[in-house]
Design an enzyme around this catalytic site. Structure first.
Site, PDB file in Angstrom:
ATOM      1  CG  HIS A 100      -0.416  26.183  25.329  1.00  0.00           C
ATOM      2  ND1 HIS A 100      -0.218  25.030  24.603  1.00  0.00           N
ATOM      3  CD2 HIS A 100      -1.221  25.829  26.374  1.00  0.00           C
ATOM      4  CE1 HIS A 100      -0.858  24.027  25.175  1.00  0.00           C
ATOM      5  NE2 HIS A 100      -1.465  24.476  26.257  1.00  0.00           N
ATOM      6  CG  HIS A 169      -6.018  24.328  25.165  1.00  0.00           C
ATOM      7  ND1 HIS A 169      -6.713  23.912  26.288  1.00  0.00           N
ATOM      8  CD2 HIS A 169      -4.723  23.999  25.389  1.00  0.00           C
ATOM      9  CE1 HIS A 169      -5.865  23.382  27.149  1.00  0.00           C
ATOM     10  NE2 HIS A 169      -4.650  23.418  26.626  1.00  0.00           N
ATOM     11  CD  GLU A 299      -4.018  20.494  24.554  1.00  0.00           C
ATOM     12  OE1 GLU A 299      -2.983  21.146  24.277  1.00  0.00           O
ATOM     13  OE2 GLU A 299      -4.272  20.032  25.691  1.00  0.00           O
TER      14      GLU A 299
END
Length: 335
Positions: A100, A169, A299
């Protein structure tokens, strides 16, 4: 309607956005969705996203609740990639991989914020070399309404070739409490990308038919999540990328209990379904404690680690080109 609800400090604010049915609370810290209120089938408003009570918790806890993640969402194999003959190294914050966007990815950045009409526009200038990524990236994220649907529009440009894979997210629970085992999903995907034992795509593309990954018809999240299939066993549930077939909407979620329906439409080629496997106990907002499968994430994204799979849709953003993408969340109620 949109307004600045509260200043947390000189740089961080909370912004309230309202449509006829929805109320959304967003902060410019990490581009984070903190609250999303939706009335259920009895007209009672409930918060359908997980979160914390304070900005300090978003700054110190690492579950990415509601956050914008990037430069690259999901995992990058061994934290390295090559581009134009040069190798770049990213932080290994999910050993042995980078996750991420690294230790200080976009989820930890304070964005400049501006109200423009009925939109909240967040901007951030990511300098060349930040978290190991090449190029100075100019990023704009617009939160806005399309009717009563909530939209996130991403726009980015770079002065050097780089890689980019942005997503939100948020952790959804359409009951606002408990777990999501009995909540229903339908994903318009015939194919998925299987993972290895550290949740990296193997490079294979596999049909969902005959596997626990088959959500082509509505199915309870918990129905096959504990099967002894490799696609769910290693992650103790779902944490994998589905290859979307271009249908509108791409995903529909329903709660038989609350009656709330959420439809997700995106122009991205994939969506990562993550079911908060083994989560908690985590102290959340309003005194809640979040546990195993307390929510699901959808996502919207390019396929994870696609920089290492050149035959997949590319996450390379070239200098002088623009990245534009929109994800739309539409809510309704089954009576």
């Amino acid at each position: 309607m949109i307004r600045e609800l509260k200043k947390v400090d000189d740089h961080i604010s909370l912004f309230e956005m309202k449509s006829n049915a929805l109320e959304v609370l967003v902060t410019n810290f990490g581009g984070t969705i903190i609250r999303l209120l939706m009335p259920d089938k009895n007209g009672q408003k409930g918060d359908v996203v997980l979160g914390y009570d304070s900005i300090a918790e978003y700054q110190t806890k690492d579950a990415y609740l509601g956050a914008l993640v990037g430069r690259t969402a999901n995992r990058t194999c061994k934290g390295t990639f090559s581009l134009n003959g040069k190798t770049y190294t990213l932080p290994l914050n999910d050993v042995p991989n980078s996750l991420h966007g690294g230790v200080h990815g976009f989820s930890q950045k304070v964005f400049d914020a501006k109200i423009q009409g009925d939109s909240l526009v967040l901007t951030y200038l990511s300098p060349d070399g930040e978290e190991g990524y090449p190029g100075t990236l100019t990023l704009s994220v617009r939160f806005c309404w399309k009717g009563d649907s909530f939209c996130i529009h991403y726009h980015a440009e770079t002065d050097q070739d780089t890689i980019l894979n942005l997503t939100n997210h948020s952790y959804f629970n359409l009951n606002g409490k408990g777990d999501v085992q009995k909540q229903l999903l339908k994903i318009h995907a015939d194919l998925f990308t299987p993972n290895d034992d550290v949740c990296l795509p193997t490079g294979e593309i596999r049909p969902v038919a005959g596997t626990a990954m088959d959500f082509r018809r509505f199915k309870a999240i918990g129905q096959d999540a504990d099967n002894d299939e490799d696609c769910v066993r290693a992650s103790r549930g779902y944490d994998a990328n589905f290859i979307l077939d271009g249908s509108i909407p791409a995903v529909t979620a329903r709660s038989p209990e609350s009656g709330i329906v959420m439809q997700v439409t995106t122009d991205q080629p994939g969506v990562q379904l993550y079911t908060a496997n083994g989560m908690g106990p985590v102290s959340g907002k309003n005194g809640q404690v979040y546990g195993h499968r307390a929510a699901f994430c959808l996502e919207t994204q390019h396929y994870p680690d696609c920089i290492h799979h050149p035959d997949w849709p590319s996450c390379i953003l070239r200098a002088g080109e623009a990245f534009d993408s929109t994800t739309v969340y539409a809510f309704s109620v089954d009576e």
